[in-house]
Design a protein around this motif. Structure first.
Motif, PDB file in Angstrom:
ATOM      1  N   ASP A  36       0.755  -1.336  -0.020  1.00  0.00           N
ATOM      2  CA  ASP A  36       0.059   0.085  -0.059  1.00  0.00           C
ATOM      3  C   ASP A  36       0.758   1.423  -0.021  1.00  0.00           C
ATOM      4  O   ASP A  36       0.498   2.350  -0.642  1.00  0.00           O
ATOM      5  N   ILE A  37       1.952   1.390   0.689  1.00  0.00           N
ATOM      6  CA  ILE A  37       2.767   2.371   0.823  1.00  0.00           C
ATOM      7  C   ILE A  37       3.420   2.768  -0.506  1.00  0.00           C
ATOM      8  O   ILE A  37       3.573   3.818  -0.995  1.00  0.00           O
ATOM      9  N   ILE A  38       3.814   1.597  -1.221  1.00  0.00           N
ATOM     10  CA  ILE A  38       4.545   1.718  -2.419  1.00  0.00           C
ATOM     11  C   ILE A  38       3.589   2.295  -3.716  1.00  0.00           C
ATOM     12  O   ILE A  38       3.821   3.163  -4.453  1.00  0.00           O
ATOM     13  N   ARG A  39       2.016   1.792  -3.474  1.00  0.00           N
ATOM     14  CA  ARG A  39       1.128   2.000  -4.264  1.00  0.00           C
ATOM     15  C   ARG A  39       0.932   3.688  -4.075  1.00  0.00           C
ATOM     16  O   ARG A  39       0.623   4.435  -5.135  1.00  0.00           O
ATOM     17  N   SER A  58       3.198  12.766   3.911  1.00  0.00           N
ATOM     18  CA  SER A  58       2.238  12.565   2.694  1.00  0.00           C
ATOM     19  C   SER A  58       1.519  11.349   2.310  1.00  0.00           C
ATOM     20  O   SER A  58       0.581  11.100   1.951  1.00  0.00           O
ATOM     21  N   VAL A  59       2.717  10.342   2.602  1.00  0.00           N
ATOM     22  CA  VAL A  59       2.263   8.974   2.181  1.00  0.00           C
ATOM     23  C   VAL A  59       1.189   8.206   3.149  1.00  0.00           C
ATOM     24  O   VAL A  59       0.423   7.613   2.881  1.00  0.00           O
ATOM     25  N   ALA A  60       1.654   8.734   4.354  1.00  0.00           N
ATOM     26  CA  ALA A  60       0.558   8.471   5.397  1.00  0.00           C
ATOM     27  C   ALA A  60      -0.532   8.739   5.208  1.00  0.00           C
ATOM     28  O   ALA A  60      -1.815   8.328   5.476  1.00  0.00           O
ATOM     29  N   ARG A  61      -0.692  10.186   4.877  1.00  0.00           N
ATOM     30  CA  ARG A  61      -1.926  10.914   4.596  1.00  0.00           C
ATOM     31  C   ARG A  61      -2.728   9.925   3.429  1.00  0.00           C
ATOM     32  O   ARG A  61      -3.907   9.915   3.479  1.00  0.00           O
ATOM     33  N   GLU A  62      -2.117   9.607   2.439  1.00  0.00           N
ATOM     34  CA  GLU A  62      -2.506   9.079   1.095  1.00  0.00           C
ATOM     35  C   GLU A  62      -3.314   7.712   1.659  1.00  0.00           C
ATOM     36  O   GLU A  62      -4.351   7.629   0.840  1.00  0.00           O
ATOM     37  N   ILE A  80      11.176   4.412   0.519  1.00  0.00           N
ATOM     38  CA  ILE A  80      10.194   4.457  -0.632  1.00  0.00           C
ATOM     39  C   ILE A  80      10.153   4.627  -1.855  1.00  0.00           C
ATOM     40  O   ILE A  80       9.767   3.801  -2.693  1.00  0.00           O
ATOM     41  N   VAL A  81      10.992   5.810  -2.203  1.00  0.00           N
ATOM     42  CA  VAL A  81      11.031   6.074  -3.592  1.00  0.00           C
ATOM     43  C   VAL A  81      11.974   5.050  -4.328  1.00  0.00           C
ATOM     44  O   VAL A  81      11.637   4.660  -5.658  1.00  0.00           O
ATOM     45  N   GLU A  82      12.824   4.499  -3.549  1.00  0.00           N
ATOM     46  CA  GLU A  82      13.777   3.391  -4.250  1.00  0.00           C
ATOM     47  C   GLU A  82      13.009   2.098  -4.687  1.00  0.00           C
ATOM     48  O   GLU A  82      12.951   1.654  -5.678  1.00  0.00           O
ATOM     49  N   ALA A  83      12.047   1.721  -3.712  1.00  0.00           N
ATOM     50  CA  ALA A  83      10.992   0.984  -4.020  1.00  0.00           C
ATOM     51  C   ALA A  83      10.193   1.112  -5.237  1.00  0.00           C
ATOM     52  O   ALA A  83       9.908  -0.038  -6.226  1.00  0.00           O
ATOM     53  N   VAL A  84       9.747   2.268  -5.428  1.00  0.00           N
ATOM     54  CA  VAL A  84       8.991   2.615  -6.538  1.00  0.00           C
ATOM     55  C   VAL A  84       9.924   2.396  -7.885  1.00  0.00           C
ATOM     56  O   VAL A  84       9.208   1.883  -8.882  1.00  0.00           O
TER      57      VAL A  84
END
Length: 221
Positions: A36-39, A58-62, A80-84
């Motif tokens: 979910d975090i990556i999405r 911002s990710v937490a809010r999303e 997180i960005v690296e995972a994306v």
């Protein structure tokens, strides 16, 4: 001391920031939060066109969680960005490899693979852009090795395909690696420039085929 604010349902961010309550994952499915975090980060990059919009808050809010919850899966926003990025590399590689594998003729495979590369870049401009514009991890980190390996594997598909054309007598290239670099550079340039200058009078889409034949030293056969 500022009191942490409570989110609907009694949840607190711990950072003075309310979030919407998110159902707790069933036992044994904690990995879904990582997905979910990556999405969420991917969606934010696609909306804004930049990974700078990605922060823990911002990710937490999303996705409606507390920001500290992220630390169980990612140490910081760069992770997180690296995972994306790693996911985008894998999908780009799969798109190109599948397009190549669909053809027995090596030249047709090369053309299809290059077209798939350009299609991914133009269809997913934000995700494509972040592949080259993100702050790469330090050389000693595990993420650096993984991203480098996946990137090289994706590029090797192009080298192997061009080499197959040479072995089939369909290319006069004396340096498949060097010519693959030139071809990749041209493909990347087309994707990037078309995204940056959409109003420029670009030639028809068959310029991909022209680049492949010229830079891959493809002969008629």
């Amino acid at each position: 001391m500022t009191k942490a604010s409570a989110a609907p349902g009694g949840r607190s961010t711990g950072l003075g920031e309310p979030v919407s309550a998110r159902p707790r994952n069933p036992r044994g499915q904690g990995s879904r939060l990582r997905e979910d975090i990556i999405r969420a980060a991917t969606a934010m990059i696609e909306r804004t066109g930049s990974d700078q919009s990605v922060t823990l808050r911002s990710v937490a809010r999303e996705i409606g969680i507390s920001a500290p919850s992220i630390y169980a899966h990612f140490e910081d926003r760069d992770a997180i960005v690296e995972a994306v990025v790693l996911e985008a590399i894998a999908q780009l590689h799969e798109s190109v490899a599948s397009a190549v594998a669909a053809h027995d003729d090596p030249v047709e495979g090369l053309l299809a693979g290059c077209a798939a590369y350009v299609d991914f870049g133009t269809r997913e401009p934000a995700r494509y852009h972040v592949l080259f514009d993100w702050a790469r991890p330090k050389p000693e980190s595990a993420g650096h090795d993984l991203s480098r390996t996946r990137g090289l594997n994706a590029f090797q598909t192009l080298v192997d395909n061009l080499d197959a054309c040479v072995r089939a007598g369909r290319s006069t290239s004396a340096d498949p690696f060097g010519d693959a670099v030139a071809l990749w550079t041209a493909l990347h340039g087309q994707v990037s420039l078309r995204a940056s200058l959409p109003d420029f009078p670009w030639p028809p889409a068959n310029t991909v085929e022209q680049m492949v034949f010229r830079l891959g030293h493809i002969t008629s056969g």
